[in-house]
Structure formats: C-alpha cells, structure tokens
Scaffold this motif. Sequence first.
Motif, PDB file in Angstrom:
ATOM      1  N   UNK A 115       0.674  -1.315   0.041  1.00  0.00           N
ATOM      2  CA  UNK A 115      -0.159   0.092   0.153  1.00  0.00           C
ATOM      3  C   UNK A 115       0.887   1.204  -0.145  1.00  0.00           C
ATOM      4  N   UNK A 116       1.816   1.168   0.829  1.00  0.00           N
ATOM      5  CA  UNK A 116       2.836   2.498   1.068  1.00  0.00           C
ATOM      6  C   UNK A 116       3.519   2.661  -0.564  1.00  0.00           C
ATOM      7  N   UNK A 117       3.907   1.275  -1.229  1.00  0.00           N
ATOM      8  CA  UNK A 117       4.335   1.418  -2.511  1.00  0.00           C
ATOM      9  C   UNK A 117       3.645   2.006  -3.465  1.00  0.00           C
ATOM     10  N   UNK A 118       2.353   1.440  -3.422  1.00  0.00           N
ATOM     11  CA  UNK A 118       1.538   1.952  -4.535  1.00  0.00           C
ATOM     12  C   UNK A 118       0.988   3.426  -4.249  1.00  0.00           C
ATOM     13  N   UNK A 119       0.814   4.041  -2.875  1.00  0.00           N
ATOM     14  CA  UNK A 119       0.664   5.519  -2.881  1.00  0.00           C
ATOM     15  C   UNK A 119       1.852   6.425  -3.503  1.00  0.00           C
ATOM     16  N   UNK A 120       3.076   5.873  -3.034  1.00  0.00           N
ATOM     17  CA  UNK A 120       4.252   6.655  -3.416  1.00  0.00           C
ATOM     18  C   UNK A 120       4.620   6.695  -4.934  1.00  0.00           C
ATOM     19  N   UNK A 121       4.187   5.402  -5.586  1.00  0.00           N
ATOM     20  CA  UNK A 121       4.295   5.105  -7.093  1.00  0.00           C
ATOM     21  C   UNK A 121       3.545   5.882  -7.847  1.00  0.00           C
ATOM     22  N   UNK A 122       2.164   5.844  -7.430  1.00  0.00           N
ATOM     23  CA  UNK A 122       1.149   6.293  -8.366  1.00  0.00           C
ATOM     24  C   UNK A 122       0.432   7.383  -7.916  1.00  0.00           C
ATOM     25  N   UNK A 123       0.287   7.712  -6.633  1.00  0.00           N
ATOM     26  CA  UNK A 123      -0.688   8.831  -6.241  1.00  0.00           C
ATOM     27  C   UNK A 123       0.333  10.218  -5.870  1.00  0.00           C
ATOM     28  N   UNK A 124       1.178   9.870  -5.257  1.00  0.00           N
ATOM     29  CA  UNK A 124       2.061  11.317  -4.720  1.00  0.00           C
ATOM     30  C   UNK A 124       3.199  11.543  -6.146  1.00  0.00           C
ATOM     31  N   UNK A 125       3.597  12.605  -5.620  1.00  0.00           N
ATOM     32  CA  UNK A 125       4.512  13.036  -7.181  1.00  0.00           C
ATOM     33  C   UNK A 125       5.989  12.248  -6.840  1.00  0.00           C
ATOM     34  N   UNK A 126       6.812  12.376  -7.613  1.00  0.00           N
ATOM     35  CA  UNK A 126       7.873  11.625  -7.570  1.00  0.00           C
ATOM     36  C   UNK A 126       9.048  11.887  -6.560  1.00  0.00           C
ATOM     37  N   UNK A 127       8.801  12.970  -5.728  1.00  0.00           N
ATOM     38  CA  UNK A 127       9.607  13.323  -4.570  1.00  0.00           C
ATOM     39  C   UNK A 127       9.274  12.359  -3.654  1.00  0.00           C
ATOM     40  N   UNK A 128       7.958  11.858  -3.796  1.00  0.00           N
ATOM     41  CA  UNK A 128       7.592  10.933  -2.380  1.00  0.00           C
ATOM     42  C   UNK A 128       8.195   9.671  -2.684  1.00  0.00           C
TER      43      UNK A 128
ATOM     44  N   UNK B 216      11.170   9.107  -4.268  1.00  0.00           N
ATOM     45  CA  UNK B 216      12.452   9.313  -3.868  1.00  0.00           C
ATOM     46  C   UNK B 216      12.749   9.452  -2.421  1.00  0.00           C
ATOM     47  N   UNK B 217      11.941  10.148  -1.735  1.00  0.00           N
ATOM     48  CA  UNK B 217      12.172  10.197  -0.370  1.00  0.00           C
ATOM     49  C   UNK B 217      11.781   8.782   0.502  1.00  0.00           C
ATOM     50  N   UNK B 218      10.948   8.050  -0.139  1.00  0.00           N
ATOM     51  CA  UNK B 218      10.635   6.718   0.651  1.00  0.00           C
ATOM     52  C   UNK B 218      11.958   5.563   0.116  1.00  0.00           C
ATOM     53  N   UNK B 219      12.470   5.603  -1.224  1.00  0.00           N
ATOM     54  CA  UNK B 219      13.486   5.086  -1.383  1.00  0.00           C
ATOM     55  C   UNK B 219      14.735   5.380  -0.694  1.00  0.00           C
ATOM     56  N   UNK B 220      14.833   6.742  -0.449  1.00  0.00           N
ATOM     57  CA  UNK B 220      15.917   7.189   0.502  1.00  0.00           C
ATOM     58  C   UNK B 220      15.969   6.782   1.930  1.00  0.00           C
ATOM     59  N   UNK B 221      14.581   6.868   2.325  1.00  0.00           N
ATOM     60  CA  UNK B 221      14.341   6.245   3.612  1.00  0.00           C
ATOM     61  C   UNK B 221      14.997   4.783   3.899  1.00  0.00           C
ATOM     62  N   UNK B 222      14.277   3.807   2.805  1.00  0.00           N
ATOM     63  CA  UNK B 222      14.760   2.374   2.963  1.00  0.00           C
ATOM     64  C   UNK B 222      16.192   2.185   2.794  1.00  0.00           C
ATOM     65  N   UNK B 223      16.904   3.011   1.957  1.00  0.00           N
ATOM     66  CA  UNK B 223      18.131   2.987   1.825  1.00  0.00           C
ATOM     67  C   UNK B 223      18.942   3.203   2.832  1.00  0.00           C
ATOM     68  N   UNK B 224      18.545   4.227   3.584  1.00  0.00           N
ATOM     69  CA  UNK B 224      19.366   4.739   5.109  1.00  0.00           C
ATOM     70  C   UNK B 224      19.129   3.562   6.100  1.00  0.00           C
ATOM     71  N   UNK B 225      17.859   3.022   6.042  1.00  0.00           N
ATOM     72  CA  UNK B 225      17.696   2.012   6.890  1.00  0.00           C
ATOM     73  C   UNK B 225      18.465   0.787   6.820  1.00  0.00           C
ATOM     74  N   UNK B 226      18.510   0.430   5.438  1.00  0.00           N
ATOM     75  CA  UNK B 226      19.255  -0.746   4.890  1.00  0.00           C
ATOM     76  C   UNK B 226      20.904  -0.521   5.418  1.00  0.00           C
ATOM     77  N   UNK B 227      21.220   0.704   5.206  1.00  0.00           N
ATOM     78  CA  UNK B 227      22.783   1.055   5.666  1.00  0.00           C
ATOM     79  C   UNK B 227      22.951   0.769   7.120  1.00  0.00           C
TER      80      UNK B 227
END
Length: 264
Positions: free
Chosen positions: A14-27, A29-40
Amino acid sequence: MFKTRVISALSMLMVLYISFFVLNSWAFIALSSFVSIIALYELGSVLNLKLKQKIFLWVISLSAFICFYYFDIANINIILFASLFFWLLIAPFHLLNKFLVPSNLKVLLGVILIVPLWISVVWLFLDNKLLLLFIFISIFIADIGAYLFGKKFGKHKLMQEVSPGKTIEGALGAFFLNAIFAFLLSFYVSVDLFLLISATLVITGLSIFGDLYESLLKRMSGLKDSGSIIPGHGGILDRIDGFCPTLPIFALILNYLHIFGVIL
C-alpha cells in the motif's frame, strides 16, 4: 506468523502503491532514500562495523548518492559497472568460498551493496516507471513462489550451509510462477513473449542470488535477520536483498539501450 507476514506485506504494498502512483516523484525518492538509509544502518550490524566505520559508511553512501543524483546522473554507468563487477565476479566467489571479509574492506562492501541500488531505483523510477514496476512485481512473485513451493514441496536444500531454509523446489517454484506471470502479461503488453519470460527468469535468478548472499553475510555474523522493523519479515535488508543485484544490472542495460538508440 503467516498472518503477520501477510499484513506486513499488504501494508508495504500500500505504501509503495501510494508513493508510486498517487503522490509526486519526490515522495517515491524520499521513500527510497528512507529505505536505503535504514538498510545501511542494518548492514552496519550485519557486517559488525564499529561506530567510526558505520559513520564513514553513511557519509560515503550519502555523498555518492547526492553526487550522482544531483551532479553526475549522466555518468550513472560508473557505479552500475562497479555493481555489475561485484555481483558477477566477487559475490559468487565469496558465496562459494565463504571467507571472512577483511575489516578494512567492509565499508566498501556496504557501499557497493546499497549505493548502486539506491541510485538505480531512483533513476529507473524517473526514466521508466513501468520497467521498475515490472521488476518489483517479478521479485515479489519470486518471493511468493519460493515461499509457497518451498513450504509445500521443499526437500532438497539449495545451499544448506548458507541458508538452511531455502530449497531447490522453492527456487524452481519462483521460476515457475514468474514464467506464468510473463505469459499472462504478454496478452496485455506489446512485448515479445520470449523476451518477457527471459527477463522474469533473469530477475528471479538475480533475486535468489541476492537473497543467498545476504544470508551468507548474516550467517557470518551469527544473525537470523538483519533487523526487526517489519513484523514477520525481519529487517528492511531482508526484504530488499533480492533487489540489490537486480536493479543496478537492469538499470545498466536500460541505460545502454538509450545510448545505442534502441529505446529513446
């Protein structure tokens, strides 16, 4: 446990769908960055990094992402080729020989595992959102196939000394389900069936390999999961390990298709 896994998976979708299709590209990018930082952060524990090494890993990774995204995105191939070299040569050698990573190379290993993934997911989203979605779905289907077929038919271990829970039957199930997905998808897109099936099988193989490699790193550190942030699934790294080799390699392929004019 299964119910928890399903609820967590649906929440992530659901989070992926909203960030992918509903919100703008920055959402996204922000989600991807958050996931990457947690992964680090999780990778720091998996690699048994000291505090100074963890800080160095975060600083180098963030600097590399900012450099490539804001200033040098046209030369993304540099980091993607580094990832390709690692996943096709170094990671298989490491997986087969299971040697301990020298302490002074652990930060470099962390960078090459996460930074290309971080850059490629953002680049693919901005360049070809449908291809990125196709890769996401293929990896999700591979995970489902491996889990269901492994649970039902699993008898022969894939690499018992690395990941005792993974079976050959589970891996075959992942390939089988993705082949069916490609066949069904061919009725809705104007892409050759052979190309679709080939792509899903390559994605499946890379995702399984990424999963096995992360399992090797966890086993060397005596860990079962990379974290506990996702109920029923473990850590973020446990969910994105299959993406680590897949996305950079497909981003590299797509970029060269642009360069040679195959795709405008």
